[in-house]
Design an enzyme around this catalytic site. Structure first.
Site, PDB file in Angstrom:
ATOM      1  N   ASN A   1      48.066  25.173 -41.961  1.00 43.93           N
ATOM      2  CA  ASN A   1      47.952  23.711 -41.930  1.00 43.93           C
ATOM      3  C   ASN A   1      46.627  23.317 -42.584  1.00 43.93           C
ATOM      4  OD1 ASN A   1      47.882  21.015 -41.327  1.00 43.93           O
ATOM      5  ND2 ASN A   1      47.569  21.284 -39.112  1.00 43.93           N
TER       6      ASN A   1
ATOM      7  N   LYS B   1      45.621  20.438 -43.223  1.00 47.75           N
ATOM      8  CA  LYS B   1      45.149  19.124 -42.752  1.00 47.75           C
ATOM      9  C   LYS B   1      44.770  18.274 -43.986  1.00 47.75           C
ATOM     10  CE  LYS B   1      43.837  21.373 -38.529  1.00 47.75           C
ATOM     11  NZ  LYS B   1      43.034  21.404 -37.319  1.00 47.75           N
TER      12      LYS B   1
ATOM     13  N   HIS C   1      51.216  16.743 -34.046  1.00 50.31           N
ATOM     14  CA  HIS C   1      49.916  17.426 -33.970  1.00 50.31           C
ATOM     15  C   HIS C   1      48.930  16.548 -33.189  1.00 50.31           C
ATOM     16  CE1 HIS C   1      46.175  19.341 -35.073  1.00 50.31           C
ATOM     17  NE2 HIS C   1      46.881  20.384 -35.506  1.00 50.31           N
TER      18      HIS C   1
ATOM     19  N   GLY D   1      39.960  23.908 -33.849  1.00 50.39           N
ATOM     20  CA  GLY D   1      38.747  23.724 -34.644  1.00 50.39           C
ATOM     21  C   GLY D   1      37.452  24.052 -33.920  1.00 50.39           C
TER      22      GLY D   1
ATOM     23  N   SER E   1      42.053  27.882 -33.587  1.00 50.39           N
ATOM     24  CA  SER E   1      40.991  28.827 -33.920  1.00 50.39           C
ATOM     25  C   SER E   1      41.483  30.242 -34.236  1.00 50.39           C
ATOM     26  CB  SER E   1      39.937  28.869 -32.810  1.00 50.39           C
ATOM     27  OG  SER E   1      39.307  27.611 -32.698  1.00 50.39           O
TER      28      SER E   1
END
Ligand code: PGA
Length: 225
Positions: A8, A10, A86, A153, A184
């Protein structure tokens, strides 16, 4: 068999990175979740890799909804998957309410898109009886991703035994539906996470933007020899 790796990006990346990834990756257990604007350029450079959008509209088909992109449009552009619900989307927009996420899921199914539905520790709020029925009728077109908000994250992965326990509960509730872990994940911890038997793969954010990291995570997705 290799486990699934969903990347992903983002709101990251560039056309140069699209170029590099398109030349590098062809693995059939990798799904690349790109910003919508990069999906077609990637598809034009690489026809093999499975691609995911990071959201779709709660509106179906076509209509006067400026800025929205429907599940059908994604499917028509050669995209196979969409990431839904998400926590980063839920936190920036009340358009991603539970009700709307379920509408998006249903639109994706109607359009022939597969969905990666993100849930966190409060999965009971989303996975109620109505949702489990929807999942049962989804004919394998929905994958769940368990993403504890505290792990996204932050570099902090929960205890493996806690991940295992929650994913087992989710699968018990949803007829054993394929479930990923996200939060993570990187080249160092991917193998031990992937080794949890109940986990069917990983959803990777930050680490998926670096070719060596993603390559190592893909290596960890195959059974050790
Ligand atoms: P992260 O993101 O790997 O950067 O923690 C995961 C996600 O948000 O899906």
């Amino acid at each position: 068999m290799s486990k699934l790796v969903v990347a992903n990006w983002k709101m990251n990346g560039s056309i140069d990175l699209v170029d590099e990834f398109a030349k590098t990756f062809t693995a059939d257990n990798l799904i690349l979740g790109l910003p919508t604007i990069f999906l077609s350029p990637f598809r034009n450079r690489n026809s093999i890799l499975k691609l995911a959008a990071q959201d779709c509209s709660m509106f179906q088909g076509f209509g006067a909804h400026t800025g929205e992109i429907s599940a059908r449009m994604l499917r028509e552009s050669g995209i196979e998957y969409v990431i839904l619900g998400h926590s980063e989307r839920r936190s920036i927009s009340n358009l991603d309410s539970t009700e709307n996420i379920l509408q998006k899921l249903s639109n994706a199914m109607d359009a022939g898109l597969s969905s990666i539905l993100c849930i966190d520790e409060n999965f009971d709020q989303l996975i109620d009886e109505k949702t489990t029925d929807l999942l049962r009728n989804s004919l394998g077109k929905v994958i769940l991703a368990f993403e504890p908000v505290s792990a996204i994250g932050t570099g902090i992965v929960p205890n493996l035994s806690d991940i295992r326990e929650t994913v087992s509960k989710i699968k018990e509730k949803c007829d054993g539906i394929n479930t990923l872990y996200g939060g993570s994940v990187n080249s160092i911890n991917a193998r031990e996470i992937m080794d949890i038997p109940e986990i069917d793969g990983v959803l990777v954010g930050g680490a998926s933007l670096k070719i060596p990291e993603l390559t190592a995570i893909l290596q960890a997705s195959s059974p050790a020899v």
